[in-house]
Motif scaffolding. Structure first.
Motif, PDB file in Angstrom:
ATOM      1  N   GLY A 149       0.820  -1.203   0.000  1.00 19.87           N
ATOM      2  CA  GLY A 149       0.000   0.000   0.000  1.00 19.87           C
ATOM      3  C   GLY A 149       0.849   1.247   0.000  1.00 19.87           C
ATOM      4  N   GLN A 150       0.240   2.351  -0.373  1.00 15.70           N
ATOM      5  CA  GLN A 150       0.877   3.655  -0.464  1.00 15.70           C
ATOM      6  C   GLN A 150       2.095   3.625  -1.385  1.00 15.70           C
ATOM      7  N   VAL A 151       1.921   2.910  -2.499  1.00 15.52           N
ATOM      8  CA  VAL A 151       2.988   2.826  -3.502  1.00 15.52           C
ATOM      9  C   VAL A 151       2.864   4.068  -4.378  1.00 15.52           C
ATOM     10  N   ASN A 152       3.434   5.152  -3.882  1.00 15.39           N
ATOM     11  CA  ASN A 152       3.279   6.455  -4.511  1.00 15.39           C
ATOM     12  C   ASN A 152       4.619   7.078  -4.872  1.00 15.39           C
ATOM     13  N   ASP A 153       5.638   6.248  -4.953  1.00 16.39           N
ATOM     14  CA  ASP A 153       6.988   6.716  -5.213  1.00 16.39           C
ATOM     15  C   ASP A 153       7.586   5.894  -6.358  1.00 16.39           C
ATOM     16  N   PRO A 154       8.181   6.543  -7.344  1.00 20.61           N
ATOM     17  CA  PRO A 154       8.783   5.795  -8.453  1.00 20.61           C
ATOM     18  C   PRO A 154       9.848   4.797  -7.989  1.00 20.61           C
ATOM     19  N   ASP A 155      10.544   5.100  -6.903  1.00 12.59           N
ATOM     20  CA  ASP A 155      11.551   4.163  -6.396  1.00 12.59           C
ATOM     21  C   ASP A 155      10.901   2.868  -5.904  1.00 12.59           C
ATOM     22  N   ALA A 156       9.708   2.976  -5.333  1.00 14.55           N
ATOM     23  CA  ALA A 156       8.997   1.770  -4.880  1.00 14.55           C
ATOM     24  C   ALA A 156       8.628   0.909  -6.072  1.00 14.55           C
ATOM     25  N   VAL A 157       8.185   1.532  -7.146  1.00 11.99           N
ATOM     26  CA  VAL A 157       7.841   0.787  -8.361  1.00 11.99           C
ATOM     27  C   VAL A 157       9.089   0.104  -8.912  1.00 11.99           C
ATOM     28  N   GLY A 193       9.897 -12.929  -7.902  1.00 11.20           N
ATOM     29  CA  GLY A 193       8.756 -12.556  -7.072  1.00 11.20           C
ATOM     30  C   GLY A 193       8.535 -13.482  -5.893  1.00 11.20           C
ATOM     31  N   PRO A 194       7.340 -13.438  -5.297  1.00 12.81           N
ATOM     32  CA  PRO A 194       7.048 -14.206  -4.079  1.00 12.81           C
ATOM     33  C   PRO A 194       7.360 -15.695  -4.235  1.00 12.81           C
ATOM     34  N   GLY A 195       8.098 -16.211  -3.265  1.00 12.11           N
ATOM     35  CA  GLY A 195       8.433 -17.636  -3.239  1.00 12.11           C
ATOM     36  C   GLY A 195       9.726 -17.967  -3.942  1.00 12.11           C
ATOM     37  N   LEU A 196      10.161 -17.108  -4.867  1.00 15.89           N
ATOM     38  CA  LEU A 196      11.363 -17.415  -5.640  1.00 15.89           C
ATOM     39  C   LEU A 196      12.505 -16.438  -5.409  1.00 15.89           C
ATOM     40  N   ALA A 197      12.195 -15.247  -4.961  1.00 12.22           N
ATOM     41  CA  ALA A 197      13.221 -14.237  -4.723  1.00 12.22           C
ATOM     42  C   ALA A 197      12.887 -13.481  -3.439  1.00 12.22           C
ATOM     43  N   GLU A 198      13.899 -13.088  -2.758  1.00 10.40           N
ATOM     44  CA  GLU A 198      13.731 -12.300  -1.531  1.00 10.40           C
ATOM     45  C   GLU A 198      13.305 -10.885  -1.912  1.00 10.40           C
ATOM     46  N   ALA A 199      12.254 -10.402  -1.290  1.00  8.69           N
ATOM     47  CA  ALA A 199      11.788  -9.038  -1.556  1.00  8.69           C
ATOM     48  C   ALA A 199      12.789  -8.042  -0.978  1.00  8.69           C
ATOM     49  N   ASP A 237       9.087  -3.782   2.842  1.00  5.08           N
ATOM     50  CA  ASP A 237       8.433  -4.021   4.140  1.00  5.08           C
ATOM     51  C   ASP A 237       7.677  -2.776   4.600  1.00  5.08           C
ATOM     52  N   LEU A 238       8.148  -1.599   4.198  1.00  5.21           N
ATOM     53  CA  LEU A 238       7.487  -0.344   4.580  1.00  5.21           C
ATOM     54  C   LEU A 238       6.102  -0.217   3.952  1.00  5.21           C
TER      55      LEU A 238
END
Length: 135
Positions: free
Chosen positions: A89-97, A108-114, A119-120
């Motif tokens: 949520g609150q993905v409002n920053d180009p760096d987050a994208v 992605g989930p299950g295959l690579a560490e996020a 976490d923020l």
């Protein structure tokens, strides 16, 4: 297509990750997040994940207070490895994208560490809301 095969097709796990971008009543509008180019965010995700993941926009996910919401659903292989949908949520920053696309490009989930920074943005929606997206 028979009802049985329609149901089987609709319950199949995606071969690649799916990135659902909320573009309902609040997410994707300048009313909630006026400083963000919402259309460009969706284009950036689709461009960066072309051939790697399915990026789709979806109607309201019911967590408007967290606009803009993005849900990353694991691929079939990721789910078999223990990956589960990740709500951001609150993905409002180009760096987050950029962090999201790098993670999904890595599997992605299950295959690579996020990336830890995601976490923020992570949150757990209610069971009702999760169920509606996964139908």
């Amino acid at each position: 297509m028979s009802r049985r095969s329609q149901k089987a097709a609709s319950t199949r796990k995606p071969a690649s990750p799916t990135v659902a971008v909320c573009r309902g009543c609040c997410c994707g509008t300048t009313r909630m997040v006026p400083r963000l180019d919402h259309a460009a965010q969706l284009v950036d995700l689709r461009t960066a994940l072309a051939g790697v993941a399915t990026v789709r926009s979806t109607d309201c996910l019911g967590v408007c207070e967290r606009a803009n919401v993005i849900v990353i659903q694991p691929s079939a292989e990721g789910r078999e490895a223990g990956g589960r949908p990740v709500w951001l949520g609150q993905v409002n920053d180009p760096d987050a994208v950029a962090d999201i696309t790098a993670w999904v490009n890595d599997g992605g989930p299950g295959l690579a560490e996020a990336p830890e920074v995601l976490d923020l943005y992570a949150f757990a929606p209610s069971r009702r809301i999760r169920h509606e997206l996964e139908e």
